[in-house]
Design a protein around this motif. Sequence first.
Motif, short mmCIF file in Angstrom:
data_model
loop_
_atom_site.label_atom_id
_atom_site.label_comp_id
_atom_site.label_asym_id
_atom_site.label_seq_id
_atom_site.Cartn_x
_atom_site.Cartn_y
_atom_site.Cartn_z
N ALA A 250 97.33 -56.80 23.89
CA ALA A 250 97.54 -57.16 22.49
C ALA A 250 98.71 -58.13 22.35
O ALA A 250 98.65 -59.09 21.58
CB ALA A 250 97.77 -55.90 21.66
N TRP A 251 99.78 -57.89 23.12
CA TRP A 251 100.95 -58.77 23.01
C TRP A 251 100.61 -60.18 23.48
O TRP A 251 100.97 -61.16 22.82
CB TRP A 251 102.11 -58.21 23.83
CG TRP A 251 103.37 -58.98 23.61
CD1 TRP A 251 104.32 -58.78 22.65
CD2 TRP A 251 103.81 -60.12 24.37
NE1 TRP A 251 105.32 -59.72 22.76
CE2 TRP A 251 105.03 -60.55 23.80
CE3 TRP A 251 103.29 -60.81 25.47
CZ2 TRP A 251 105.73 -61.63 24.30
CZ3 TRP A 251 103.99 -61.91 25.97
CH2 TRP A 251 105.21 -62.30 25.38
N ARG A 253 97.76 -61.61 23.52
CA ARG A 253 96.82 -62.26 22.60
C ARG A 253 97.50 -62.74 21.33
O ARG A 253 97.14 -63.79 20.77
CB ARG A 253 95.68 -61.30 22.23
CG ARG A 253 94.61 -61.12 23.30
CD ARG A 253 93.37 -60.48 22.71
NE ARG A 253 93.67 -59.20 22.10
CZ ARG A 253 93.51 -58.02 22.69
NH1 ARG A 253 93.05 -57.99 23.94
NH2 ARG A 253 93.78 -56.90 22.08
N ASN A 254 98.48 -61.98 20.84
CA ASN A 254 99.01 -62.22 19.50
C ASN A 254 100.42 -62.79 19.45
O ASN A 254 100.85 -63.27 18.39
CB ASN A 254 98.99 -60.91 18.70
CG ASN A 254 97.59 -60.34 18.60
OD1 ASN A 254 96.63 -61.06 18.36
ND2 ASN A 254 97.46 -59.02 18.79
#
Length: 259
Positions: A250-251, A253-254
């Motif tokens: 998630a990190w 990707r975002n």
Amino acid sequence: MREALWSELLKARRSLLPALTALAFTLITLVCGLFMFILAEPARARALGLLGDKAQLSGAAADWPGYLGLLAQAVAVGGLLVYSMIAIWVFGREFSDHTAKDLLALPTSRTTVVTAKFILTAAWAMALATAAAAAGLLLGALLALPAWSAQTATAGVVRILAAAALSAALTTPLALAASIGRGYLAAVGVLFVLAFAAQIIAALGFGAWFPYSVPGLYAGIAGPGHDPPGPISVLLVLTTGAAGVAATLAWWRNADHDR
């Protein structure tokens, strides 16, 4: 995925870390063998002084079950540190070498890149543990340790590999720390805190509820009079590992990759 994995393998092959981690596990195996050699000859242990005393304090018996149990403990505790350094290097080097933005500009998804890194770290960890188990069997045979049986050897090797797998699963939060910290320093600090907490919490008797204490307890570091961690403890380790993977994905990707 194949290209991403190949890229990660090339990075690892061109660094000194594979050789250093292999050396670390070789030393772990040799030290365990040395302890067995000393325990098998008490007179020589007394002649060696402090080293002999430390071997006696290990609590292991100079036979195959004791030797493989001691090796499992060394792999569980030492492996957690070595595997964590591998994960920190694999993820942190992209920021320390200023290649993170170049990596993300490739026509490969961020999820694929991060997944390839996790596959590499897992395979690397289990390869080290497998090599240590094989070297341990060879060294035990050279020492002519008593109480050999195929069942004992199989159980010992399974214990070593399972302890290594538990330790490897716990490295994923360190990959997240290296990513958020954009380098090595923050992740190494987190590793020191977790390793210290694992020792303290285990000494207080709550190690079964703290994931980073579980691999050592599973390997038998608490001694023969203590029950190994149960399914809930193993589930805590697996949950921690899965959460680290998900959070790292998630990190990447975002996050705002502006440097």
